[in-house]
Design a protein around this motif. Structure first.
Motif, PDB file in Angstrom:
ATOM      1  N   LEU A   1       4.411  -6.733  12.646  1.00  0.00           N
ATOM      2  CA  LEU A   1       4.366  -7.126  11.235  1.00  0.00           C
ATOM      3  C   LEU A   1       5.260  -6.251  10.356  1.00  0.00           C
ATOM      4  N   ARG A   2       5.824  -5.193  10.944  1.00  0.00           N
ATOM      5  CA  ARG A   2       6.619  -4.226  10.191  1.00  0.00           C
ATOM      6  C   ARG A   2       5.811  -3.715   8.999  1.00  0.00           C
ATOM      7  N   LEU A   3       4.676  -3.116   9.336  1.00  0.00           N
ATOM      8  CA  LEU A   3       3.730  -2.658   8.332  1.00  0.00           C
ATOM      9  C   LEU A   3       4.200  -1.406   7.608  1.00  0.00           C
ATOM     10  N   ALA A   4       3.694  -1.245   6.407  1.00  0.00           N
ATOM     11  CA  ALA A   4       3.874  -0.003   5.661  1.00  0.00           C
ATOM     12  C   ALA A   4       2.633   0.877   5.754  1.00  0.00           C
ATOM     13  N   SER A   5       1.458   0.233   5.959  1.00  0.00           N
ATOM     14  CA  SER A   5       0.220   1.006   5.884  1.00  0.00           C
ATOM     15  C   SER A   5      -0.921   0.330   6.634  1.00  0.00           C
ATOM     16  N   PHE A   6      -1.935   1.136   6.948  1.00  0.00           N
ATOM     17  CA  PHE A   6      -3.209   0.657   7.469  1.00  0.00           C
ATOM     18  C   PHE A   6      -4.297   0.992   6.459  1.00  0.00           C
ATOM     19  N   HIS A   7      -5.288   0.080   6.343  1.00  0.00           N
ATOM     20  CA  HIS A   7      -6.364   0.237   5.366  1.00  0.00           C
ATOM     21  C   HIS A   7      -7.714   0.082   6.080  1.00  0.00           C
ATOM     22  N   PRO A   8      -8.206   1.131   6.736  1.00  0.00           N
ATOM     23  CA  PRO A   8      -9.468   1.040   7.479  1.00  0.00           C
ATOM     24  C   PRO A   8     -10.682   1.377   6.606  1.00  0.00           C
TER      25      PRO A   8
ATOM     26  N   PHE B   1     -11.588  10.462  -7.741  1.00  0.00           N
ATOM     27  CA  PHE B   1     -10.432  10.783  -6.898  1.00  0.00           C
ATOM     28  C   PHE B   1      -9.171  11.011  -7.724  1.00  0.00           C
ATOM     29  N   ALA B   2      -9.334  11.470  -8.937  1.00  0.00           N
ATOM     30  CA  ALA B   2      -8.209  11.576  -9.861  1.00  0.00           C
ATOM     31  C   ALA B   2      -7.138  12.555  -9.405  1.00  0.00           C
ATOM     32  N   ASP B   3      -7.505  13.486  -8.538  1.00  0.00           N
ATOM     33  CA  ASP B   3      -6.527  14.492  -8.107  1.00  0.00           C
ATOM     34  C   ASP B   3      -5.912  14.176  -6.751  1.00  0.00           C
ATOM     35  N   TRP B   4      -6.160  12.965  -6.217  1.00  0.00           N
ATOM     36  CA  TRP B   4      -5.499  12.577  -4.987  1.00  0.00           C
ATOM     37  C   TRP B   4      -4.051  12.186  -5.266  1.00  0.00           C
ATOM     38  N   LYS B   5      -3.244  12.224  -4.229  1.00  0.00           N
ATOM     39  CA  LYS B   5      -1.823  11.875  -4.376  1.00  0.00           C
ATOM     40  C   LYS B   5      -1.667  10.479  -4.961  1.00  0.00           C
TER      41      LYS B   5
ATOM     42  N   TYR C   1      -4.739   4.223   3.839  1.00  0.00           N
ATOM     43  CA  TYR C   1      -5.631   4.098   2.687  1.00  0.00           C
ATOM     44  C   TYR C   1      -7.003   3.655   3.174  1.00  0.00           C
ATOM     45  N   ALA C   2      -8.020   4.441   2.864  1.00  0.00           N
ATOM     46  CA  ALA C   2      -9.365   4.174   3.354  1.00  0.00           C
ATOM     47  C   ALA C   2     -10.202   3.475   2.276  1.00  0.00           C
ATOM     48  N   TYR C   3     -10.950   2.449   2.681  1.00  0.00           N
ATOM     49  CA  TYR C   3     -11.855   1.768   1.748  1.00  0.00           C
ATOM     50  C   TYR C   3     -13.307   1.986   2.187  1.00  0.00           C
ATOM     51  N   THR C   4     -14.313   1.852   1.383  1.00  0.00           N
ATOM     52  CA  THR C   4     -14.360   1.953  -0.059  1.00  0.00           C
ATOM     53  C   THR C   4     -15.303   3.099  -0.408  1.00  0.00           C
ATOM     54  N   PRO C   5     -14.878   4.357  -0.303  1.00  0.00           N
ATOM     55  CA  PRO C   5     -15.737   5.463  -0.722  1.00  0.00           C
ATOM     56  C   PRO C   5     -15.795   5.541  -2.247  1.00  0.00           C
ATOM     57  N   ASN C   6     -16.950   5.909  -2.780  1.00  0.00           N
ATOM     58  CA  ASN C   6     -17.097   6.025  -4.227  1.00  0.00           C
ATOM     59  C   ASN C   6     -17.526   7.407  -4.677  1.00  0.00           C
ATOM     60  N   ARG C   7     -17.625   8.347  -3.714  1.00  0.00           N
ATOM     61  CA  ARG C   7     -17.891   9.746  -4.054  1.00  0.00           C
ATOM     62  C   ARG C   7     -16.938  10.627  -3.263  1.00  0.00           C
ATOM     63  N   ALA C   8     -16.360  11.599  -3.930  1.00  0.00           N
ATOM     64  CA  ALA C   8     -15.344  12.428  -3.289  1.00  0.00           C
ATOM     65  C   ALA C   8     -15.889  13.157  -2.065  1.00  0.00           C
TER      66      ALA C   8
ATOM     67  N   GLY D   1      -5.168  14.441   5.771  1.00  0.00           N
ATOM     68  CA  GLY D   1      -3.930  13.984   5.165  1.00  0.00           C
ATOM     69  C   GLY D   1      -3.873  12.522   4.824  1.00  0.00           C
ATOM     70  N   VAL D   2      -5.058  11.846   4.803  1.00  0.00           N
ATOM     71  CA  VAL D   2      -5.085  10.433   4.432  1.00  0.00           C
ATOM     72  C   VAL D   2      -4.393  10.241   3.086  1.00  0.00           C
ATOM     73  N   THR D   3      -3.573   9.215   2.994  1.00  0.00           N
ATOM     74  CA  THR D   3      -2.716   9.033   1.822  1.00  0.00           C
ATOM     75  C   THR D   3      -3.501   8.766   0.556  1.00  0.00           C
ATOM     76  N   GLY D   4      -4.581   8.004   0.656  1.00  0.00           N
ATOM     77  CA  GLY D   4      -5.347   7.677  -0.538  1.00  0.00           C
ATOM     78  C   GLY D   4      -6.565   6.860  -0.195  1.00  0.00           C
ATOM     79  N   VAL D   5      -7.287   6.455  -1.232  1.00  0.00           N
ATOM     80  CA  VAL D   5      -8.507   5.675  -1.043  1.00  0.00           C
ATOM     81  C   VAL D   5      -8.499   4.452  -1.941  1.00  0.00           C
ATOM     82  N   ILE D   6      -9.214   3.439  -1.498  1.00  0.00           N
ATOM     83  CA  ILE D   6      -9.474   2.252  -2.304  1.00  0.00           C
ATOM     84  C   ILE D   6     -10.924   2.386  -2.761  1.00  0.00           C
ATOM     85  N   THR D   7     -11.135   2.554  -4.050  1.00  0.00           N
ATOM     86  CA  THR D   7     -12.443   2.946  -4.559  1.00  0.00           C
ATOM     87  C   THR D   7     -12.846   2.142  -5.782  1.00  0.00           C
TER      88      THR D   7
END
Length: 226
Positions: free
Chosen positions: A160-167, A217-221, A188-195, A205-211
């Motif tokens: 699929l020539r992916l850019a990312s995985f979202h587990p 998570f304001a201080d994440w990259k 990008y990990a889904y769906t945590p709602n507490r840091a 080193g996970v790139t980010g979260v879907i929350t």
């Protein structure tokens, strides 16, 4: 679209939302396969038409403009997202096998959004939907949604020539996260709602979260907001 405005006001750079298809072929932003949980009518999304849906409002609490609780069409939402200067992670949400029709309805609107300078990432749990997008858009970023990263993740990424995985965030292990990141993909990990739920993921080193709660998570990259 109330959440989009709130996320932008809180400094989020990205939002994540779902697009699905009404029975008359109208692409709308909506998550569930029926309207019962958030709107009230126990109608399936695939049985409804825009002529009626346009009048419905969410019964979930919202302290802002009631008009913002309306269900938006995809084209309306893209205009607002562009106005807010947000980048978009759009999940193709397929309920009853209408994936091909959803892609065909959404792509022209998304092309215009991209041509107007909008930053875009298309994601889905449905392999075929991502495959169909890739066949028509060779340069778009695609993300693979999954309950857990599958053993054949590299083959899927190559195809699929992916850019990312979202587990799902609880499914990740340090070894799998390291392998995916070292192969050059974002994660990008889904769906945590507490840091505190994702302390390990951050260390890996996970790139980010879907929350649902961007404040946590304001201080994440990079943070996506549901």
């Amino acid at each position: 679209m109330a959440a989009f405005r709130r996320a932008a006001a809180m400094g989020a750079q990205w939002i994540e939302t779902d697009v699905c298809l009404l029975g008359d072929g109208t692409p709308i932003l909506f998550h569930d396969h029926t309207f019962e949980r958030t709107i009230g009518p126990s109608r399936k999304v695939r049985e409804a038409e825009w002529a009626e849906v346009r009048h419905w409002r969410s019964h979930l609490p919202w302290d802002g403009d009631p008009a913002l609780t309306a269900i938006p069409r995809l084209d309306e939402a893209l205009q607002e997202i562009h106005r807010l200067g947000l980048s978009l992670n759009l999940e193709l949400k397929i309920h009853d096998g209408e994936g091909d029709a959803l892609v065909e309805a959404a792509l022209p609107l998304l092309r215009k959004h991209a041509d107007d300078g909008g930053s875009l990432l298309i994601s889905s749990f449905e392999h075929r939907a991502l495959e169909q997008v890739r066949e028509q858009q060779t340069d778009w970023d695609l993300g693979y949604l999954c309950a857990g990263i599958p053993p054949d993740w590299q083959a899927i990424a190559d195809e699929l020539r992916l850019a990312s995985f979202h587990p799902e965030y609880r499914s990740l292990t340090a070894a799998r996260a390291q392998a995916v990141l070292e192969a050059g993909y974002e994660l990008y990990a889904y769906t945590p709602n507490r840091a505190e739920e994702v302390t390990d993921l951050r260390a890996w080193g996970v790139t980010g979260v879907i929350t649902d709660d961007v404040r946590e998570f304001a201080d994440w990259k990079e943070v996506f907001h549901l």
